[in-house]
Motif scaffolding. Structure first.
Motif, mmCIF file in Angstrom:
data_model
loop_
_atom_site.group_PDB
_atom_site.id
_atom_site.type_symbol
_atom_site.label_atom_id
_atom_site.label_comp_id
_atom_site.label_asym_id
_atom_site.label_seq_id
_atom_site.Cartn_x
_atom_site.Cartn_y
_atom_site.Cartn_z
ATOM 1 N N PHE A 245 0.819 -1.040 0.040
ATOM 2 C CA PHE A 245 0.026 -0.014 0.035
ATOM 3 C C PHE A 245 0.751 1.348 -0.117
ATOM 4 C CE2 PHE A 245 -2.172 3.235 2.454
ATOM 5 C CZ PHE A 245 -3.326 3.548 1.817
ATOM 6 N N PHE A 246 1.970 1.316 0.764
ATOM 7 C CA PHE A 246 2.671 2.343 0.923
ATOM 8 C C PHE A 246 3.469 2.646 -0.128
ATOM 9 C CE2 PHE A 246 2.281 2.179 5.670
ATOM 10 C CZ PHE A 246 1.898 3.321 6.022
ATOM 11 N N ILE A 247 4.105 1.588 -0.788
ATOM 12 C CA ILE A 247 4.779 1.376 -2.176
ATOM 13 C C ILE A 247 3.754 2.155 -3.320
ATOM 14 C CG2 ILE A 247 5.837 0.261 -4.114
ATOM 15 C CD1 ILE A 247 6.675 -1.698 -1.577
ATOM 16 N N SER A 248 2.664 1.616 -3.166
ATOM 17 C CA SER A 248 1.610 2.536 -4.310
ATOM 18 C C SER A 248 1.352 3.953 -4.178
ATOM 19 C CB SER A 248 0.311 1.588 -4.183
ATOM 20 O OG SER A 248 0.342 0.150 -4.289
ATOM 21 N N ILE A 249 1.262 4.242 -2.760
ATOM 22 C CA ILE A 249 1.289 5.622 -2.593
ATOM 23 C C ILE A 249 2.726 6.437 -2.963
ATOM 24 C CG2 ILE A 249 1.241 7.449 -0.515
ATOM 25 C CD1 ILE A 249 -0.565 5.701 0.943
ATOM 26 N N ILE A 250 3.637 5.899 -2.588
ATOM 27 C CA ILE A 250 4.942 6.666 -3.228
ATOM 28 C C ILE A 250 5.125 6.852 -4.686
ATOM 29 C CG2 ILE A 250 7.501 6.374 -3.190
ATOM 30 C CD1 ILE A 250 7.217 4.861 -0.511
ATOM 31 N N GLU A 251 4.498 5.722 -5.273
ATOM 32 C CA GLU A 251 4.518 5.653 -7.046
ATOM 33 C C GLU A 251 3.584 6.888 -7.385
ATOM 34 O OE1 GLU A 251 3.059 1.804 -8.109
ATOM 35 O OE2 GLU A 251 5.208 1.072 -7.869
#
Length: 284
Positions: A245-251
């Motif tokens: 989820f956090f990786i998706s936000i960073i993207e």
């Protein structure tokens, strides 16, 4: 006068005798020709007979294949049996794949056995297995195809030899180029036909068997995982989901920057309008 008659009679006798000898010679020559033709016919008939006998004596070319599927109690023991039986019959295992899904462990084997030992291998397998889920055996006669490919290969090789002979006899560059072009095409054909011949020989000499053995997991074995192990797996799975989820936000950071700029622009514009309105109210 009497002498003249005697001479005439003698001449007539000689002519008659010569004619008879000439006819006998013609008849003799004709008879010789007839004998020669008869000999040719006999040779032709003999050649045809030899060809027919050769066709009859051609060994049949048979491709044998088999497909088997059955359940076992122990995959390792079943594999050991198949491997040993294969080696005893002069064969080898060409492919070996194992899968494990839906509570069933499966092992797929491709076995190559010399065709002469096909029946013996099957007898050993039949004694070992009490029940087959699937059992299929087929024999394909490829004698005509084999003879055709063999004849084509001989023809192409003979043509290659002929081109080589012609190449050695000419000195003209144009003829050399044409012959080499034809020679190259013939050699490509030879490689292609030779490949077909090699494949047929391999399939004829070595039978192919596909064997699938499988073992079902006992009922209730799906709950053998411990409670704490399940908690640990759930924790790891949740952590992985959160990380994703956090990786998706960073993207999405470029879109966040654009959104922040738009919000800043709108707020400044609204602030300016408010100040202008306050100034106008003060002056009034």
């Amino acid at each position: 006068m009497i002498k003249l008659k005697n001479i005439s009679f003698l001449a007539l006798f000689l002519v008659t005798l010569g004619g008879c000898q000439h006819r006998e010679g013609i008849q003799a020559a004709s008879g010789a020709n007839e004998i020669s033709l008869e000999n040719l016919d006999e040779k032709a008939m003999s050649a045809d007979h030899v060809n027919r006998e050769a066709e009859k004596t051609v060994e049949e070319k048979i491709i044998k294949t088999g497909s088997f599927r059955y359940e076992v109690q122990d995959l390792d023991k079943a594999f050991i049996f198949l491997n040993e039986t294969t080696k005893k019959n002069g064969g080898f295992i060409e492919n070996d794949n194992t899968t494990n899904q839906y509570g069933t462990q499966t092992r797929n084997l491709t076995v190559r056995i010399p065709s002469k030992n096909f029946d013996r291998f099957f007898e050993s397998l039949n004694k070992e297995v009490s029940f087959f889920d699937n059992k299929s055996i087929s024999s394909t006669n490829v004698t005509a195809q084999f003879i055709d490919v063999e004849a084509r290969l001989k023809t192409k090789k003979a043509l290659e030899v002929r081109y080589l002979e012609l190449l050695g006899k000419t000195n003209k560059m144009t003829e050399i180029i044409e012959i080499e072009k034809s020679l190259s095409a013939v050699r490509e054909d030879i490689e292609s036909v030779q490949g077909q011949m090699n494949y047929l020989k391999d399939q004829i000499s070595m039978s192919t068997m596909t064997i699938e053995i499988y073992k079902r997991a006992p009922a209730g074995t799906g709950a053998t995982e411990s409670y704490f192990s399940k908690i640990g797996n759930a924790f790891v799975s949740g952590f992985n989901s959160l990380s994703g989820f956090f990786i998706s936000i960073i993207e999405l950071w470029p879109y966040a920057i654009i959104l922040a700029l738009i919000i800043t622009f709108v707020r400044k514009r609204k602030w300016r309008r408010t100040n202008l309105k306050n100034k106008s109210d003060g002056q009034a």
